[in-house]
Design an enzyme around this catalytic site. Sequence first.
Site, PDB file in Angstrom:
ATOM      1  N   LYS A 181     -14.527  15.443 -54.096  1.00 30.54           N
ATOM      2  CA  LYS A 181     -13.477  16.370 -53.650  1.00 30.54           C
ATOM      3  C   LYS A 181     -12.269  16.160 -54.557  1.00 30.54           C
ATOM      4  O   LYS A 181     -11.579  15.137 -54.482  1.00 30.54           O
ATOM      5  CB  LYS A 181     -13.087  16.094 -52.193  1.00 30.54           C
ATOM      6  CG  LYS A 181     -12.149  17.168 -51.662  1.00 30.54           C
ATOM      7  CD  LYS A 181     -10.907  16.570 -51.019  1.00 30.54           C
ATOM      8  CE  LYS A 181      -9.857  17.639 -50.783  1.00 30.54           C
ATOM      9  NZ  LYS A 181      -8.980  17.849 -51.940  1.00 30.54           N
ATOM     10  N   GLU A 256      -8.407   2.763 -54.362  1.00 31.08           N
ATOM     11  CA  GLU A 256      -7.397   2.488 -55.389  1.00 31.08           C
ATOM     12  C   GLU A 256      -6.133   3.184 -54.903  1.00 31.08           C
ATOM     13  O   GLU A 256      -6.027   4.404 -54.974  1.00 31.08           O
ATOM     14  CB  GLU A 256      -7.918   3.010 -56.740  1.00 31.08           C
ATOM     15  CG  GLU A 256      -7.253   2.352 -57.899  1.00 31.08           C
ATOM     16  CD  GLU A 256      -6.065   3.141 -58.342  1.00 31.08           C
ATOM     17  OE1 GLU A 256      -4.958   2.859 -57.829  1.00 31.08           O
ATOM     18  OE2 GLU A 256      -6.237   4.044 -59.175  1.00 31.08           O
ATOM     19  N   CYS A 290       0.102   5.389 -60.584  1.00 34.06           N
ATOM     20  CA  CYS A 290       0.162   4.267 -59.643  1.00 34.06           C
ATOM     21  C   CYS A 290       0.500   2.952 -60.329  1.00 34.06           C
ATOM     22  O   CYS A 290       0.904   2.009 -59.658  1.00 34.06           O
ATOM     23  CB  CYS A 290      -1.163   4.154 -58.897  1.00 34.06           C
ATOM     24  SG  CYS A 290      -2.554   4.104 -60.023  1.00 34.06           S
ATOM     25  N   GLU A 388       7.008   3.412 -53.716  1.00 30.01           N
ATOM     26  CA  GLU A 388       6.721   3.906 -55.055  1.00 30.01           C
ATOM     27  C   GLU A 388       7.517   5.212 -55.257  1.00 30.01           C
ATOM     28  O   GLU A 388       7.342   6.156 -54.486  1.00 30.01           O
ATOM     29  CB  GLU A 388       5.222   4.209 -55.054  1.00 30.01           C
ATOM     30  CG  GLU A 388       4.516   4.125 -56.341  1.00 30.01           C
ATOM     31  CD  GLU A 388       3.012   4.327 -56.126  1.00 30.01           C
ATOM     32  OE1 GLU A 388       2.578   4.868 -55.088  1.00 30.01           O
ATOM     33  OE2 GLU A 388       2.269   3.961 -57.037  1.00 30.01           O
TER      34      GLU A 388
HETATM   35  O1  LIG Z   1      -2.406   6.665 -60.323  1.00 27.53           O
HETATM   36  C1  LIG Z   1      -3.326   5.968 -60.747  1.00 27.53           C
HETATM   37  C2  LIG Z   1      -4.195   6.454 -61.778  1.00 27.53           C
HETATM   38  C3  LIG Z   1      -4.665   5.373 -62.686  1.00 27.53           C
HETATM   39  C4  LIG Z   1      -4.338   5.670 -64.080  1.00 27.53           C
HETATM   40  C5  LIG Z   1      -4.915   4.657 -65.018  1.00 27.53           C
HETATM   41  O2  LIG Z   1      -6.126   4.518 -65.081  1.00 27.53           O
HETATM   42  O3  LIG Z   1      -4.151   4.019 -65.720  1.00 27.53           O
END
Ligand SMILES: O=CCCCC(=O)O
Length: 485
Positions: A181, A256, A290, A388
Amino acid sequence: MESLQNSQLFRPFAYIDGNWVAADSGEQIEVDNPATGETIGTIPRLGRAETERAIEAAEAAFPEWRALTAQERADILMKWYDLMLEHQDELALIMTLEQGKPLKEAAGEIVYAASFLRWFAEEARRIYGETVPAAKGNQRILVTKQPVGVVGAITPWNFPAAMITRKVGAALAAGCPIVVKPASQTPFTATAMALLAERAGVPRGVFNVVPGQASEIAAALTESPLVRKITFTGSTEVGRSLMSQASQHVQKISLELGGNAPFIVFEDADLDAAVDGAMASKFRNGGQTCVCVNRFLVQSSVVNAFCEKLAAAMNSELRVGDGTQEGVNIGPLIDSDGVEKVSRHIDDAVEKGAELLLGGHRHPLGGNFFTPTLVSNANQDMLVAQEETFGPLSAVFSFDDEEDAVAMANDTPFGLAAYFYSKDLSRVWHVSEALEYGIIGINTGLISNAAAPFGGVKESGLGREGGHQGLEEFLETKYLCIDLG
Ligand SMILES: O=CCCCC(=O)O
């Protein structure tokens, strides 16, 4: 304006069992360009029934897919990798139009995304088992690895390609079919990639894309006993809820989630290198990553010098605008909520005593554009210390010594990425070990790499993506005890 409709890869449909389909209800979601506010297309709003069909298609495709040799699965993934690179510019344009990141950055994400397909194609042939010395002389113990089964994936808008390949590449290499999704803001990158997967020879049912109603799709994925693994990238709030939903059928889960990355600059650091790393980490995707720096923690003896250098770099290097325009390196934020959050963090910081050194307001271009902002004298009571920001706000805190820095860095429920700059080898080891984070950047602001295990501790998530660890997440361990009689 560049048009999505001219792209050969533009597919405004869901993709289930090798077919391009609409929603049963006929409902559509409008997808807007965050730079202009214009609707660039619509995508079907799928719900529970279509997701269940996708799960059934995946389950039906599972026996044949897992029965291919690792080399055969790897060859298909490599073909998909080649096609993504061949179509890099077209995919990047689709991404920029729906996500907003500058074209050059979008093109970089396509290469990064493709690198997961290559990495997992290579790893597919290294799914090894073990033999273990048995307790009885007439017995033999073998440990084998098998694909976990049908996977349900939910992916975010900030990396519309890479967060898909990081999951799909691993699942497919392991022998698992998958239902993805994509985020409703960025479905067209996902469907363009599905088209290339189809051309690469991914069999029908093995990779399905179900855009639509998030809560219904998540419920269908977690309530189905056929789905044996959930993988999600997104907020901690949604991750928590998925984790409890996944408990119904005890699905394996990888999450994650959010971060609150500290970037520590010690007085022995090379300040120019630290500023380069700061710029690379903080302003990646306009601050909407992130692992972007959320808190600059700088030793008090060098804090003024660091702020001056960072202000100079932000002034001279950042150009805000529509990501399709040459020279722009900071696109719009994804939507007005994103803009509102950055504003709220700045107002709160200034109210609580931060000094505004640069920016502090929406960008003159209006809409979702925000002016890169720098504040100093930040403290732990401010929102920016706790949440964040997900935008172009650099907040600088100061600390006195190493112990103080580590305590401040760890003073958060999150634990995804942390960075620090120091030339002292002993400090490098001590601080790396003391930081409660899954990823540590040492004298670098860029840590993302297909070969490395990406993921967090504490409320930043569970499991790892990328690296050989990323493949393990899609495998079950089976123990065979053979009695020789
Ligand atoms: O927001 C997280 C995405 C991860 C980006 C990355 O792989 O650096």
